[in-house]
Write a protein that holds these residues in place. Sequence first.
Motif, PDB file in Angstrom:
ATOM      1  N   SER A 168      37.862  38.644  46.612  1.00 53.66           N
ATOM      2  CA  SER A 168      37.965  37.329  47.240  1.00 53.66           C
ATOM      3  C   SER A 168      39.242  37.122  48.055  1.00 53.66           C
ATOM      4  CB  SER A 168      37.881  36.230  46.174  1.00 53.66           C
ATOM      5  OG  SER A 168      38.986  36.284  45.289  1.00 53.66           O
ATOM      6  N   GLN A 215      47.357  31.491  40.078  1.00 50.81           N
ATOM      7  CA  GLN A 215      47.305  32.460  38.989  1.00 50.81           C
ATOM      8  C   GLN A 215      48.564  32.383  38.124  1.00 50.81           C
ATOM      9  OE1 GLN A 215      43.795  33.114  39.560  1.00 50.81           O
ATOM     10  NE2 GLN A 215      44.606  34.742  38.282  1.00 50.81           N
ATOM     11  N   VAL A 222      46.603  31.240  46.186  1.00 47.98           N
ATOM     12  CA  VAL A 222      45.924  31.960  45.104  1.00 47.98           C
ATOM     13  C   VAL A 222      46.940  32.474  44.091  1.00 47.98           C
ATOM     14  CG1 VAL A 222      44.492  33.951  44.526  1.00 47.98           C
ATOM     15  CG2 VAL A 222      43.986  32.622  46.567  1.00 47.98           C
ATOM     16  N   ARG A 263      48.146  29.146  36.212  1.00 49.39           N
ATOM     17  CA  ARG A 263      46.819  29.050  35.586  1.00 49.39           C
ATOM     18  C   ARG A 263      46.215  27.661  35.774  1.00 49.39           C
ATOM     19  NH1 ARG A 263      50.063  31.258  31.053  1.00 49.39           N
ATOM     20  NH2 ARG A 263      50.384  33.424  31.632  1.00 49.39           N
ATOM     21  N   HIS A 298      30.393  28.761  40.422  1.00 53.27           N
ATOM     22  CA  HIS A 298      30.817  29.678  39.372  1.00 53.27           C
ATOM     23  C   HIS A 298      31.652  28.888  38.372  1.00 53.27           C
ATOM     24  CE1 HIS A 298      29.612  33.502  41.351  1.00 53.27           C
ATOM     25  NE2 HIS A 298      29.755  32.765  42.430  1.00 53.27           N
ATOM     26  N   ARG A 338      44.146  25.442  39.090  1.00 49.63           N
ATOM     27  CA  ARG A 338      43.605  25.507  40.450  1.00 49.63           C
ATOM     28  C   ARG A 338      44.015  24.331  41.328  1.00 49.63           C
ATOM     29  NH1 ARG A 338      40.363  29.644  41.099  1.00 49.63           N
ATOM     30  NH2 ARG A 338      39.214  30.529  39.335  1.00 49.63           N
ATOM     31  N   SER A 382      36.749  30.612  45.690  1.00 51.86           N
ATOM     32  CA  SER A 382      36.458  30.919  44.287  1.00 51.86           C
ATOM     33  C   SER A 382      35.138  30.302  43.834  1.00 51.86           C
ATOM     34  CB  SER A 382      37.606  30.433  43.397  1.00 51.86           C
ATOM     35  OG  SER A 382      37.660  29.015  43.367  1.00 51.86           O
ATOM     36  N   ASN A 412      40.188  27.425  46.504  1.00 56.44           N
ATOM     37  CA  ASN A 412      39.174  26.786  45.663  1.00 56.44           C
ATOM     38  C   ASN A 412      37.777  26.941  46.238  1.00 56.44           C
ATOM     39  OD1 ASN A 412      40.165  25.122  43.176  1.00 56.44           O
ATOM     40  ND2 ASN A 412      41.760  24.863  44.707  1.00 56.44           N
ATOM     41  N   ALA A 446      45.019  38.799  38.561  1.00 54.26           N
ATOM     42  CA  ALA A 446      43.830  38.262  37.895  1.00 54.26           C
ATOM     43  C   ALA A 446      43.979  38.331  36.381  1.00 54.26           C
ATOM     44  CB  ALA A 446      42.589  39.028  38.351  1.00 54.26           C
ATOM     45  N   ASP A 486      35.944  34.776  40.477  1.00 59.18           N
ATOM     46  CA  ASP A 486      37.362  35.057  40.230  1.00 59.18           C
ATOM     47  C   ASP A 486      37.735  36.525  40.409  1.00 59.18           C
ATOM     48  OD1 ASP A 486      37.926  32.390  39.621  1.00 59.18           O
ATOM     49  OD2 ASP A 486      37.249  32.649  37.555  1.00 59.18           O
ATOM     50  N   ASN A 487      36.925  37.285  41.103  1.00 58.63           N
ATOM     51  CA  ASN A 487      37.272  38.677  41.398  1.00 58.63           C
ATOM     52  C   ASN A 487      38.249  38.685  42.571  1.00 58.63           C
ATOM     53  OD1 ASN A 487      37.471  41.380  42.003  1.00 58.63           O
ATOM     54  ND2 ASN A 487      35.266  41.732  42.197  1.00 58.63           N
ATOM     55  N   LEU A 488      39.552  38.699  42.260  1.00 53.35           N
ATOM     56  CA  LEU A 488      40.558  38.555  43.311  1.00 53.35           C
ATOM     57  C   LEU A 488      40.543  39.713  44.301  1.00 53.35           C
ATOM     58  CD1 LEU A 488      43.727  37.096  41.548  1.00 53.35           C
ATOM     59  CD2 LEU A 488      41.866  35.915  42.697  1.00 53.35           C
TER      60      LEU A 488
END
Length: 299
Positions: free
Chosen positions: A246, A50, A46, A53, A298, A55, A236, A233, A183, A241-243
């Motif tokens: 998640s 980030q 993860v 940027r 999402h 995935r 998510s 992945n 995030a 995308d609320n780290l």
Amino acid sequence: MPLAGVSVLTGVASVADGDFLVLTVSRLPRTAAVMLTGAALAVAGVVMQQLVRNRFVEPGTTGTGEAAALGLLAVTLLAPGAALWLRMGVATLAGLAGTALFLAMIRRLPPQEMLLVPLAGLVWSGVLGAMVLHIGWQTDLLQYVSIWMMTGEFSGIIAGRYELLWLAGLAAGLALLAADRLAILGLGDGVARGLGLNPAAVMRLGLVIVALVTALVMATVGMVPFLGLVVPNIVSRVMGDNLRASLPVTALGGAALLLACDIIGRLLIHPYEIPVGAVLGVVGAVLFLWLLWRAPAHG
């Protein structure tokens, strides 16, 4: 976690007759090592996504593991009697340098060409991996190199030989504390600065987390493929995308997936076993193809 109980009870020797030595020396340490490795690598995946940027990357596809192996190889050749903490420190610094160079390279890529990032990561990993293999072959250290880079092997884990993985777990916990900053960094440097964040500081923190986790895992059990790619992945796509919400689920999912693969590897050709890296390579490839095929829940 039910899988942890299955892992403790799975093996050649039976613990049903009260053989607590097998339980305390082998089964419990192995189960803890698998869970720590799975959770730490999933969280590191993860963080890596980030930072770049994108995935479609993980520490195993951006040269981090190969760079850490290069550092381990260097300290093995130059200071064969070095303490364990020094070996880990050199491996972490080498992984940090390799990841930083990768980030510098992809900054020059066209931002609209997203697939160039994982492609560049694979090329960079291949270059560093070729260097490690060449040096290992020239110095008769290919056996060490194969353990570090190609197995993902937990059969040798006993009490006293896995404790460094707790540091990898602590590094993953540090990522949870910095979840909001990571995030925001994933939205871009301009957005991060506009929200009062120092992108360079968060970038350095993320690099340290990824390099530390990768070096510790690789030196203890070898590289484990796909885990840092597929688990983040999947999570998510389900949670968005609320780290902060998640990341704990990602850590739990990584631990569960690696435990399941380890149990499968122990049962397929019982009483022998298949390295978990081989099992996860097959499972991870299938999951990755599924991720490419299936539309995300999402956006």
